[in-house]
Scaffold this active site. Structure first.
Site, PDB file in Angstrom:
ATOM      1  CB  CYS A 144       2.768  -2.762   0.934  1.00  0.00           C
ATOM      2  SG  CYS A 144       2.302  -1.169   1.659  1.00  0.00           S
ATOM      3  CB  CYS A 151       2.397  -0.220   6.007  1.00  0.00           C
ATOM      4  SG  CYS A 151       1.099   0.348   4.891  1.00  0.00           S
ATOM      5  CB  SER A 152       2.096  -5.008   5.759  1.00  0.00           C
ATOM      6  OG  SER A 152       1.157  -4.569   6.724  1.00  0.00           O
ATOM      7  CB  CYS A 153      -1.324  -2.309   1.432  1.00  0.00           C
ATOM      8  SG  CYS A 153      -1.448  -0.799   2.413  1.00  0.00           S
TER       9      CYS A 153
HETATM   10 FE    FE Z   1       0.766  -0.996   3.249  1.00  0.00          FE
END
Ligand code: FE
Length: 218
Positions: A116, A119-121
């Site tokens: 991602c 961000c950090s999906c």
């Molecule tokens: Fe994300």
């Protein structure tokens, strides 16, 4: 490039050491949580229950069951290709972070890697909480600009002709890599197959070794 020294698999950076962003983020989260609790908007016990659920009850074993089913049941694999969200729900997994799932299959000459960049999906219902390296700036940037370099650092070496497909997760769409079923597992039960499937293999930063070669060094 002095700013480029972070290694995405360097676990000594877990928890944010060496980078200001995660610790600053942790402080901000804590401050926000305190404020919400103070104002009576959230129940701290409910927050603890959610975290407990994602840390202990939901995790990569869920994804491993999806992979093992896909390996052993061609009809299930077809459903997974057609509508991964529904096929994953058949096994009882779904909800927040998994509303729009896409399964991407590794195969001869094709390797998939999930990131991602924003961000950090991450597909929580099938993989649980993301590892620290997945959230690191280095991984998020380099998975796109130098996927083969990143894979090499994770110990994944691909033939020069293997196509690397990089999938950028969003809050809308999240990906589950279906790794290649290792040779030498013909006739194995779904449970035994699921036990072979590592978290990283479902993000694309690992391959699944042949069972017989396990323990002989990676
Ligand atoms: Fe994300």
């Amino acid at each position: 490039m002095p700013h480029d020294h972070d290694h995405p698999h360097d676990h000594t950076h877990e928890g944010g050491g060496g980078q200001t962003l995660p610790s600053d983020m942790a402080l901000r989260v804590k401050a926000l949580e305190s404020l919400l609790v103070e104002k009576g908007l959230v129940d701290p016990a409910a927050l603890d229950a959610i975290i407990e659920t994602y840390e202990r009850r939901i995790g990569p074993r869920n994804g491993a069951r999806v992979v093992a089913r896909a390996w052993t049941d061609p009809a299930y694999l077809e459903r997974l290709r057609a509508d991964a969200t529904s096929a994953i729900a058949e096994l009882g997994y779904g909800g927040r972070g998994g509303e729009h799932m896409v399964a991407v299959e590794n195969g001869p000459g094709v390797h998939n890697l999930v990131v991602c960049t924003l961000c950090s999906c991450y597909p929580w219902p099938v993989l649980g909480l993301p590892p620290a390296w997945y959230k690191s700036n280095a991984y998020r940037a380099r998975a796109v600009s130098d996927p083969r370099g990143v894979l090499a650092e994770f110990g994944v070496s691909l033939t020069a002709t293997t196509e690397v497909r990089v999938w950028d997760s969003t809050s809308e769409v999240r990906y589950l890599v279906i790794p290649e079923r290792p040779a030498g597992t013909g006739g194995w039960s779904e449970d035994d197959l699921a036990a072979l499937v590592s978290r990283d293999s479902m993000v694309g930063t690992a391959l699944i070794p042949e069972p017989r070669s396990r323990g002989r060094g990676a």
